[in-house]
Design an enzyme around this catalytic site. Sequence first.
Site, mmCIF file in Angstrom:
data_model
loop_
_atom_site.group_PDB
_atom_site.id
_atom_site.type_symbol
_atom_site.label_atom_id
_atom_site.label_comp_id
_atom_site.label_asym_id
_atom_site.label_seq_id
_atom_site.Cartn_x
_atom_site.Cartn_y
_atom_site.Cartn_z
ATOM 1 N N SER A 1 0.848 -1.192 0.000
ATOM 2 C CA SER A 1 0.000 0.000 0.000
ATOM 3 C C SER A 1 0.880 1.237 0.000
ATOM 4 O O SER A 1 2.093 1.163 0.222
ATOM 5 C CB SER A 1 -0.935 0.012 1.217
ATOM 6 O OG SER A 1 -0.191 0.091 2.418
ATOM 7 N N CYS A 2 0.256 2.354 -0.258
ATOM 8 C CA CYS A 2 0.944 3.635 -0.318
ATOM 9 C C CYS A 2 1.720 3.885 0.975
ATOM 10 O O CYS A 2 1.203 3.696 2.080
ATOM 11 C CB CYS A 2 -0.104 4.714 -0.550
ATOM 12 S SG CYS A 2 0.499 6.385 -0.400
ATOM 13 N N LEU A 3 2.965 4.327 0.847
ATOM 14 C CA LEU A 3 3.787 4.583 2.033
ATOM 15 C C LEU A 3 3.220 5.710 2.889
ATOM 16 O O LEU A 3 3.487 5.769 4.093
ATOM 17 C CB LEU A 3 5.219 4.918 1.606
ATOM 18 C CG LEU A 3 6.019 3.761 0.994
ATOM 19 C CD1 LEU A 3 7.338 4.276 0.429
ATOM 20 C CD2 LEU A 3 6.263 2.663 2.017
ATOM 21 N N THR B 1 0.331 5.945 3.929
ATOM 22 C CA THR B 1 -0.575 5.372 4.925
ATOM 23 C C THR B 1 0.167 4.966 6.192
ATOM 24 O O THR B 1 -0.466 4.686 7.213
ATOM 25 C CB THR B 1 -1.308 4.145 4.359
ATOM 26 O OG1 THR B 1 -0.348 3.119 4.056
ATOM 27 C CG2 THR B 1 -2.081 4.501 3.101
#
Length: 253
Positions: free
Chosen positions: A166-168, A170
Amino acid sequence: MEAALRRLEGGAAVALSGGVDSTLLLHLARRHVPGRVAAFHLVTSLQPATERRWAAVVAQRLGAELHFLHLDPLSVADVRANGPRRCYHCKRLLYGAVREQAAAAGLAHVLDGSNADDLDDDRPGLAALAELGVLHPLAEAGMGKGEIRRLAREAGLPGWNRPAQSCLATRIQVGQPLAPERMTLVERGEGVLRRFGVAPVRLRWGPAGFTLQVPPDYHPRLRDPALWGLLRRALEAAGVAPVDLDPRPRPSP
């Protein structure tokens, strides 16, 4: 879902993250969407570097046309501020660029790999995609992560059992500004943990330091003082400190 894809006249651009959702979507789109299908991978400082390499592997294995779009979400003040609607502003930038490139290539539709499980969460980014007219064929067909992994395995697709990424962004506590060096440390720390066989894993940063989240079955192992001490020393050597184990287990993806 195949019938819905066959109705997408004019070709399609598939946003390929490299995860199992977008991999299955690209596979199905190439089989069923009339006309040209091309994949677009978004290269940003918010994505682990491994994802670009994996997207290239997926596209090669599927024989798909692949384009890399280099973008800087941190150039947007509302993204850098990391407020509750960060994802909305980020998705507007990223998928706006995909839509522009798709239009320039003569592709009528933009497809995203969001699944039915994603719809259960509060995701401002989905509102941005709706405004841009991005379609979610997997979610619209009611397909969740378990079914997607099963279909990907049956189709022999690469990465069907690969842990979700997932997107860093987050990993950074909401309200704390997104700084590249913080996300670099998160990415480095998660790499250390994976080398020790700890995966899937999420390493989160807040003003008090880093918190490690792992699936429930890892907790008994990580409570072993010898193993936990070994991991903490390896993380400290990578500049990731202090680190605490989150008592709330992270569900397996």
